[in-house]
Design a protein around this motif. Structure first.
Motif, PDB file in Angstrom:
ATOM      1  N   LEU A  50       0.429  -1.701   0.144  1.00  0.00           N
ATOM      2  CA  LEU A  50      -0.139  -0.565  -0.031  1.00  0.00           C
ATOM      3  C   LEU A  50       0.602   1.258   0.036  1.00  0.00           C
ATOM      4  O   LEU A  50       0.367   1.898  -0.855  1.00  0.00           O
ATOM      5  N   LYS A  51       2.098   1.006   0.348  1.00  0.00           N
ATOM      6  CA  LYS A  51       3.286   1.922   0.271  1.00  0.00           C
ATOM      7  C   LYS A  51       4.107   2.335  -0.480  1.00  0.00           C
ATOM      8  O   LYS A  51       4.677   3.049  -0.672  1.00  0.00           O
ATOM      9  N   SER A  65       1.993   6.704  -4.016  1.00  0.00           N
ATOM     10  CA  SER A  65       1.438   4.863  -3.575  1.00  0.00           C
ATOM     11  C   SER A  65       0.212   5.009  -4.478  1.00  0.00           C
ATOM     12  O   SER A  65      -0.538   5.634  -4.486  1.00  0.00           O
ATOM     13  N   GLN A  67      -2.318   4.022  -2.419  1.00  0.00           N
ATOM     14  CA  GLN A  67      -3.344   5.374  -2.221  1.00  0.00           C
ATOM     15  C   GLN A  67      -3.145   6.481  -2.448  1.00  0.00           C
ATOM     16  O   GLN A  67      -4.269   7.216  -2.016  1.00  0.00           O
ATOM     17  N   ASP A  68      -2.710   7.250  -2.187  1.00  0.00           N
ATOM     18  CA  ASP A  68      -1.559   8.600  -2.814  1.00  0.00           C
ATOM     19  C   ASP A  68      -2.932   8.389  -4.306  1.00  0.00           C
ATOM     20  O   ASP A  68      -3.562   9.682  -4.090  1.00  0.00           O
ATOM     21  N   ASP A  70      -5.552   8.211  -4.229  1.00  0.00           N
ATOM     22  CA  ASP A  70      -7.393   7.997  -4.656  1.00  0.00           C
ATOM     23  C   ASP A  70      -7.180   9.741  -3.616  1.00  0.00           C
ATOM     24  O   ASP A  70      -8.098  10.285  -3.749  1.00  0.00           O
ATOM     25  N   CYS A  75      -8.736   6.989  -8.213  1.00  0.00           N
ATOM     26  CA  CYS A  75      -8.505   5.869  -6.738  1.00  0.00           C
ATOM     27  C   CYS A  75      -7.818   4.863  -7.275  1.00  0.00           C
ATOM     28  O   CYS A  75      -8.661   3.953  -8.785  1.00  0.00           O
ATOM     29  N   HIS A 122      -7.763  -0.329   1.738  1.00  0.00           N
ATOM     30  CA  HIS A 122      -8.290   0.092   0.274  1.00  0.00           C
ATOM     31  C   HIS A 122      -9.856   0.465   0.072  1.00  0.00           C
ATOM     32  O   HIS A 122     -10.125  -1.122   0.241  1.00  0.00           O
TER      33      HIS A 122
END
Length: 155
Positions: A50-51, A65, A67-68, A70, A75, A122
């Motif tokens: 995730l990172k 990442s 997640q970034d 999003d 997304c 997530h």
């Protein structure tokens, strides 16, 4: 635990002619539980995944990442597919040995745990089906393909 991560523009898993899981831009994650792995290894692998900064920022550098994405108004999805063949050992010849892979029941349990934790952390998670004959379709973006490994406890 091992994973092979591919940055994709889109990806899908087809089982028996039907789409089982699909994502747009994001990560296709082929994941393999190995003997000695447990929930701690699954958690560490997921945190690393995730990172993992393999998406471009405004300057085109790999600084974001999944997640970034999003946070950037997009997304990024995760398509998580079990793949015990990542544990292949070819050191003894031309026919791979899969003795390092977790036994099927333990592999399924850890795969399902990994997916459940991914869904908790997530917003967009799709999957294949453990043990199924799957056809994986993807458009590798870059191409970017990154191997990840979290060693079993005591290794």
């Amino acid at each position: 635990m091992r994973a092979l991560v591919q940055r994709v523009s889109e990806a899908r898993v087809v089982i028996d002619g039907r789409t089982h899981g699909e994502i747009g831009a994001g990560l296709l994650v082929l994941v393999c539980a190995e003997r000695g792995d447990g929930e701690a290894q699954a958690g560490r692998l997921l945190a690393k995944l995730l990172k993992l900064r393999i998406f471009g920022d405004e300057a085109g550098r790999m600084n974001r990442s999944v997640q970034d994405l999003d946070g950037a108004g997009r997304c990024g999805g995760l398509l998580i597919v079990s793949q015990f063949t990542l544990a292949a050992d070819t050191s003894g010849g031309n026919r791979p040995s899969f003795g390092a892979a977790a036994p099927p029941d333990e592999g399924r349990r850890l795969y399902e745990h990994f997916v459940a934790q991914a869904r908790r952390l997530h917003p967009v998670v799709a999957t294949g089906e453990f043990g199924a004959d799957m056809k994986v379709h993807l458009v590798n973006d870059g191409p970017v393909t990154i191997p990840l490994q979290v060693p079993p406890a005591g290794a």
